[in-house]
Design an enzyme around this catalytic site. Structure first.
Site, mmCIF file in Angstrom:
data_model
loop_
_atom_site.group_PDB
_atom_site.id
_atom_site.type_symbol
_atom_site.label_atom_id
_atom_site.label_comp_id
_atom_site.label_asym_id
_atom_site.label_seq_id
_atom_site.Cartn_x
_atom_site.Cartn_y
_atom_site.Cartn_z
ATOM 1 N N LYS A 120 67.881 -76.880 2.343
ATOM 2 C CA LYS A 120 67.197 -75.768 1.687
ATOM 3 C C LYS A 120 67.345 -74.482 2.505
ATOM 4 O O LYS A 120 67.660 -73.417 1.953
ATOM 5 C CB LYS A 120 65.711 -76.091 1.490
ATOM 6 C CG LYS A 120 64.957 -75.012 0.716
ATOM 7 C CD LYS A 120 63.480 -75.348 0.592
ATOM 8 C CE LYS A 120 62.754 -75.104 1.885
ATOM 9 N NZ LYS A 120 61.288 -75.241 1.766
ATOM 10 N N ASP A 138 62.723 -75.298 -3.425
ATOM 11 C CA ASP A 138 61.442 -75.503 -2.753
ATOM 12 C C ASP A 138 60.467 -76.113 -3.750
ATOM 13 O O ASP A 138 60.859 -76.538 -4.839
ATOM 14 C CB ASP A 138 60.910 -74.184 -2.187
ATOM 15 C CG ASP A 138 60.531 -73.193 -3.274
ATOM 16 O OD1 ASP A 138 60.819 -73.439 -4.468
ATOM 17 O OD2 ASP A 138 59.925 -72.151 -2.939
#
Length: 214
Positions: A120, A138
């Site tokens: 991420k 997220d």
């Protein structure tokens, strides 16, 4: 959500916010990497408050290293998991200096090899700093993708891969910003604000909710 609805979904979000930006504050690629590394399980507001003080005195790998563990922790102790984040950031700074000439690498492989940098974080840096069409999934993007029917998936990676296939190319570079902001301020976890949602007509959840209340 079918293809036409996906197109309208992003066209509407783009119309409302043509040039979306991350809410993390930074002035260099290294500052961005640092902010994103510190942001895990923390709010952007909290990270920005800490990095404003930190970056005023240390905003390069060498300067961060010079602070040492105690010095760095004193600036970021208001952020959750600050001890492990300080350790990872110091290790990352060492690697940046030894292996990358003090610069943040542009490849996913090199980014993910840095301590504290997962997929991420790498996606955020690649997208925000280098303009690559990546999708940093997220909790907000994961929720929005599943709730709306945009790209359902049981894991962040499944959602990421689904989004990369479903988001039209014209919207890919900015898509993760729109989805994060939409999840943060409209499609919230406890109660989505469907009555204030500009894309409710394209959303599976919104249409089902409307049919139940009709």
């Amino acid at each position: 959500m079918n293809g036409a609805q996906v197109e309208r979904f992003f066209a509407t979000l783009k119309s409302a916010n043509p040039s979306p930006q991350t809410e993390l504050q930074y002035a260099s690629v290294f500052e961005l990497l640092t902010a994103v590394l510190l942001s895990a399980q923390a709010t952007d507001v909290g990270v920005n408050k800490a990095t404003r003080r930190l970056f005023a005195v240390a905003n390069t790998p060498a300067q961060i290293l010079a602070l040492g563990v105690d010095g760095l922790e004193s600036y970021i102790k208001t952020i959750g998991l600050y001890r492990s984040k300080a350790k990872h950031l110091l290790q990352t700074c060492q690697i940046l200096i030894e292996q990358h000439g003090g610069e943040v690498p542009r490849s996913r492989e090199a980014l993910e090899a840095l301590p504290g940098v997962g997929r991420k974080t790498a996606n955020v840096v690649l997208n925000v700093a280098f303009g690559e069409p990546t999708m940093a999934v997220d909790t907000h993007i994961f929720r929005v993708s599943n709730r709306t029917g945009l790209a359902p998936g049981k894991t962040p990676l499944a959602v990421e891969l689904g989004l990369m296939k479903r988001v039209p190319a014209d919207y890919l570079v900015d898509a993760h910003h729109w989805l994060i902001l939409h999840g943060r301020y409209v499609c919230q976890a406890r109660r989505p604000l469907c009555e204030a949602c500009a894309v409710v007509r394209e959303c599976d959840f919104g249409r089902h909710l409307k049919s139940r209340t009709a």
